[in-house]
Design an enzyme around this catalytic site. Structure first.
Site, PDB file in Angstrom:
ATOM      1  N   ASP A   1       0.811  -1.213   0.000  1.00  0.00           N
ATOM      2  CA  ASP A   1       0.000   0.000   0.000  1.00  0.00           C
ATOM      3  C   ASP A   1       0.847   1.266   0.000  1.00  0.00           C
ATOM      4  O   ASP A   1       1.970   1.295   0.502  1.00  0.00           O
ATOM      5  CB  ASP A   1      -0.927   0.022   1.218  1.00  0.00           C
ATOM      6  CG  ASP A   1      -2.025  -1.022   1.133  1.00  0.00           C
ATOM      7  OD1 ASP A   1      -2.423  -1.364   0.010  1.00  0.00           O
ATOM      8  OD2 ASP A   1      -2.469  -1.491   2.198  1.00  0.00           O
ATOM      9  N   TRP A   2       0.269   2.315  -0.535  1.00  0.00           N
ATOM     10  CA  TRP A   2       0.907   3.630  -0.623  1.00  0.00           C
ATOM     11  C   TRP A   2       1.415   4.098   0.732  1.00  0.00           C
ATOM     12  O   TRP A   2       2.497   4.695   0.834  1.00  0.00           O
ATOM     13  CB  TRP A   2      -0.127   4.611  -1.187  1.00  0.00           C
ATOM     14  CG  TRP A   2       0.332   6.015  -1.383  1.00  0.00           C
ATOM     15  CD1 TRP A   2       1.203   6.471  -2.328  1.00  0.00           C
ATOM     16  CD2 TRP A   2      -0.080   7.173  -0.647  1.00  0.00           C
ATOM     17  NE1 TRP A   2       1.354   7.834  -2.234  1.00  0.00           N
ATOM     18  CE2 TRP A   2       0.575   8.294  -1.205  1.00  0.00           C
ATOM     19  CE3 TRP A   2      -0.951   7.373   0.420  1.00  0.00           C
ATOM     20  CZ2 TRP A   2       0.394   9.583  -0.722  1.00  0.00           C
ATOM     21  CZ3 TRP A   2      -1.132   8.658   0.902  1.00  0.00           C
ATOM     22  CH2 TRP A   2      -0.463   9.747   0.333  1.00  0.00           C
TER      23      TRP A   2
END
Length: 207
Positions: A42-43
């Site tokens: 995830d970012w």
């Protein structure tokens, strides 16, 4: 032989090579043509991301059917007790179904690089660190697991996938190795899947 790249993905970086919203991507760190992420991170998570130029290897790493273990260092709000950890070990239930049993343990704060921006903590609430190993790949699974036992995730670092780990890699650094690619039926052999276009050919190197 297949090429495998181990990248320490920095915080606030997408697990792809381009983005139409101008966010930071892998292109800034991995100037290697023809490799694509094997799975995602995830970012707002940090740590180990694997990239490869081989479709069969990409599938073996990312396909949840192979149950490749992934280990995370997780800073959480509060201090989970043994009862909460046992729920993770037994396989906690999330909205999308039961999780497979995880390995879960409290650990001392690991010696990690500082995060930028730093983690926001509440002065009135303690925080602690967990080491979690899962062999699934659901969307934001670790964050949902810790929230389900009442301890939201503050920082999430993926340290290891299978036998590969982050040892010696600072954020944004990577190393490349040649590995034996798993055999796939000839009719199914293909280039690795990629969510966004990779970079054009450039001289490879380590950053």
């Amino acid at each position: 032989m297949a090429q495998l790249i181990l990248l320490n993905k920095p915080f606030h970086t997408l697990s792809q090579f381009s983005d139409d919203r101008g966010r930071r991507t892998l292109r800034e760190f991995v100037p290697v043509a023809g490799v694509y992420p094997a799975g995602r991170l995830d970012w707002d998570s940090e740590g180990l991301l694997l990239l490869t130029d081989d479709g069969a290897l990409q599938a073996r790493i990312s396909d949840p059917r192979f149950h490749l273990p992934k280990t995370y260092l997780v800073q959480v709000e509060g201090t989970p007790g043994e009862q909460e950890l046992q729920k993770l070990r037994q396989g906690i239930t999330l909205k999308d179904g039961d999780c497979r049993p995880a390995k879960a343990a409290r650990i001392d704060a690991p010696d990690l690089w500082p995060r930028h921006p730093p983690v926001r903590t509440r002065k009135t609430v303690a925080d602690s660190w967990l080491k979690l190993t899962i062999d699934e790949g659901r969307n934001r699974q670790v964050r949902r697991m810790t929230a389900a036992i009442g301890h939201p995730t503050l920082r999430l670092v993926r340290w290891q996938i299978g036998d590969w780990d982050l040892t010696g890699l600072a954020p944004g650094e990577w190393r490349s190795m040649a590995v034996h690619a798993p055999k796939a039926p000839a009719a199914r052999q293909r280039r690795p899947r990629h969510p966004a276009h990779g970079p054009r050919p450039r001289t490879s190197g380590r950053r």
